[in-house]
Scaffold this active site. Structure first.
Site, mmCIF file in Angstrom:
data_model
loop_
_atom_site.group_PDB
_atom_site.id
_atom_site.type_symbol
_atom_site.label_atom_id
_atom_site.label_comp_id
_atom_site.label_asym_id
_atom_site.label_seq_id
_atom_site.Cartn_x
_atom_site.Cartn_y
_atom_site.Cartn_z
ATOM 1 N N PHE A 1 -10.914 4.816 0.525
ATOM 2 C CA PHE A 1 -10.058 3.668 0.225
ATOM 3 C C PHE A 1 -10.070 3.422 -1.270
ATOM 4 C CE2 PHE A 1 -9.046 -0.747 -0.605
ATOM 5 C CZ PHE A 1 -7.865 -0.886 0.123
ATOM 6 N N LYS B 1 -14.291 -5.545 -8.086
ATOM 7 C CA LYS B 1 -14.992 -6.490 -7.196
ATOM 8 C C LYS B 1 -16.074 -7.351 -7.878
ATOM 9 C CE LYS B 1 -13.667 -4.818 -2.680
ATOM 10 N NZ LYS B 1 -12.871 -3.590 -2.724
ATOM 11 N N ASP C 1 -15.145 6.242 -7.838
ATOM 12 C CA ASP C 1 -14.684 4.886 -7.553
ATOM 13 C C ASP C 1 -15.886 4.081 -7.075
ATOM 14 O OD1 ASP C 1 -13.643 2.533 -6.609
ATOM 15 O OD2 ASP C 1 -12.088 3.447 -5.355
HETATM 16 C C1 LIG Z 1 -11.560 -2.965 -2.824
HETATM 17 C C2 LIG Z 1 -11.510 -1.570 -3.280
HETATM 18 C C3 LIG Z 1 -10.441 -1.091 -4.057
HETATM 19 C C4 LIG Z 1 -9.237 -1.932 -4.385
HETATM 20 O O1 LIG Z 1 -9.565 -3.039 -5.165
HETATM 21 P P1 LIG Z 1 -8.536 -4.294 -5.242
HETATM 22 O O2 LIG Z 1 -9.161 -5.194 -6.262
HETATM 23 O O3 LIG Z 1 -8.475 -4.885 -3.874
HETATM 24 O O4 LIG Z 1 -7.233 -3.747 -5.683
HETATM 25 C C5 LIG Z 1 -10.504 0.225 -4.495
HETATM 26 N N1 LIG Z 1 -11.541 1.014 -4.207
HETATM 27 C C6 LIG Z 1 -12.588 0.593 -3.462
HETATM 28 C C7 LIG Z 1 -13.727 1.514 -3.201
HETATM 29 C C8 LIG Z 1 -12.592 -0.711 -2.967
HETATM 30 O O5 LIG Z 1 -13.615 -1.115 -2.197
#
Ligand SMILES: *Cc1c(COP(=O)(O)O)cnc(C)c1O
Length: 393
Positions: free
Chosen positions: A136, A250, A221
């Site tokens: 994700f 986050k 990520d």
């Molecule tokens: C939440 C998340 C995203 C997206 O972040 P947003 O601030 O919601 O756009 C991307 N990568 C990972 C691993 C995430 O947990």
């Protein structure tokens, strides 16, 4: 609460099936709804509120910035952005930062960096990125294109081209996809939304090796698993590897909307130049004052130490549940990013019941109960959580 919920459904686009709770304020590791009901928050929003809801220094720092200035154009310098970037560089030992407003924008930036880096090298635009199944990376179109979840993608095609998906923790499937067009390999060090799957050490090390040998950029990520959640500032540190591009968001702003992509020297030197990328709000003084405050507080309040200490206790209590309840298959995770795998897809029902008991949890990957508590929790908080969770079972 119903009038609020009805009003909300009247005017806010229904893209979430929300729980019937209207949250109002936070205190420590607890949230309160508009009817003054109390909830122990073991989700930290979604992996955001690492420092909890009552950090007075943090609140003071952002209030002070509100009184000074909250926006400047990126055509000028601002002190909070410089300080936040210095601290993030110090924390990552990388070279350059670009601040965004969200995680998905950090991924967009990382994709552009990888493509530009390859374009500079080859002069052509046929490049491919290898991403992982069950990953994700966000909801904007570039990030969605590298998110290995067909259900999220289907209706929004055509997505961006040149994306290949490999199987997470299966190095052979990555090798099969690598070719002369590959410009980047993108993965979460620990998959979050997909169901709390930590990368195997040998898998990550092999990927790093392939990337080094072929001058492919490694993008990690760490939007969910970074910022101390697993006991090191970034999860990759415990694997003994380093990315070329790191994405974070986050917990970076502890509740203020901010993300970043961070580049090592090689990548920064040979990718984006003036005119290639920009943002109106990204790197604004308010968000950056938050980042700056967060990074200082991690050091001053020894947040990583608490994560290392408390996660041993936390894991032990979760393991006891695995032994005790036959509908729990296993525990997966690292530090304060944990998942319990629940049989027969009961995880969603458990989250609903827990909410009724005053405990906030979330699911991941459909069948996993996901725990992302604030990084300041104590053993007593873990005990309270276990008690409430057992009641909901
Ligand atoms: C939440 C998340 C995203 C997206 O972040 P947003 O601030 O919601 O756009 C991307 N990568 C990972 C691993 C995430 O947990």
């Amino acid at each position: 609460m119903n009038p609020y919920m009805d009003r909300g459904e009247e005017v806010i686009l229904h893209t979430y099936n929300r729980y019937p709770v209207v949250l109002d304020r936070g205190e420590g590791v607890y949230l309160y709804d508009v009817d003054h009901r109390k909830y122990l928050d073991f989700a930290s929003g979604i992996g955001v509120y690492s420092l909890g809801y009552s950090n007075e220094t943090f609140k003071h720092n952002i209030k002070e910035q509100v009184d000074k200035l909250t926006h400047t154009s990126n055509l000028y310098y601002n002190v909070p952005a410089i300080e936040a970037a210095e601290k993030l560089i110090h924390a990552t030992k990388m070279s350059k930062v670009f601040f965004t407003n969200s995680g998905t924008e950090a991924i967009e930036g990382a994709i552009k960096v990888a493509r530009k880096y390859a374009f500079n090298k080859t002069g052509n635009t046929e490049h491919e990125i290898i991403a992982m199944e069950h990953s994700f990376h966000g909801r904007s179109l570039g990030a969605l294109s590298v998110t290995g979840n067909p259900a999220y993608q289907e209706a929004f095609k055509p997505l961006i081209g040149g994306i290949q998906f490999a199987v997470f923790n299966d190095i052979e499937s990555v090798k099969e996809k690598v070719n002369d067009k590959t410009c980047a390999i993108l993965l979460e060090t620990i998959q979050g939304e997909g169901g709390i799957y930590p990368a195997d050490e040998c898998f990550l090390k092999e990927i790093e090796k392939i990337c080094k040998e072929r001058d492919i950029l490694l993008i990690l990520d760490e939007i969910q698993c970074g910022m101390g959640r697993t006991g090191t500032m970034f999860a990759y540190e415990s694997y003994g590897i380093t990315p070329d591009i790191l994405t974070t968001a986050k917990a970076l702003g502890n509740g203020l909307p901010v993300g970043a992509f961070v580049l090592n020297e090689k990548t920064a030197k040979a990718s984006l130049v003036p005119g290639d990328h920009g943002t109106t709000y990204g790197g604004n003084p308010l968000a950056c004052a938050a980042v700056s405050s967060v990074l200082s507080l991690y050091e001053d309040e020894k947040i990583l130490k608490n994560v290392q200490k408390i996660s041993k206790y936390f894991e032990k209590q979760l393991d006891k549940l695995v032994d005790q309840y036959e509908f729990i298959e296993e525990r997966r995770g690292k530090g304060l990013m944990q998942g319990l795998v629940i049989k027969e897809r009961l995880a969603g029902d458990i989250v609903k019941r827990a909410l009724e008991e005053g405990l906030i949890l979330i699911t991941a990957g459909g069948n996993v109960l996901r725990f992302l508590p604030p990084l300041i929790i104590t053993e007593a908080d873990v005990d309270t959580m276990i008690k409430l969770l057992k009641k909901s079972f």
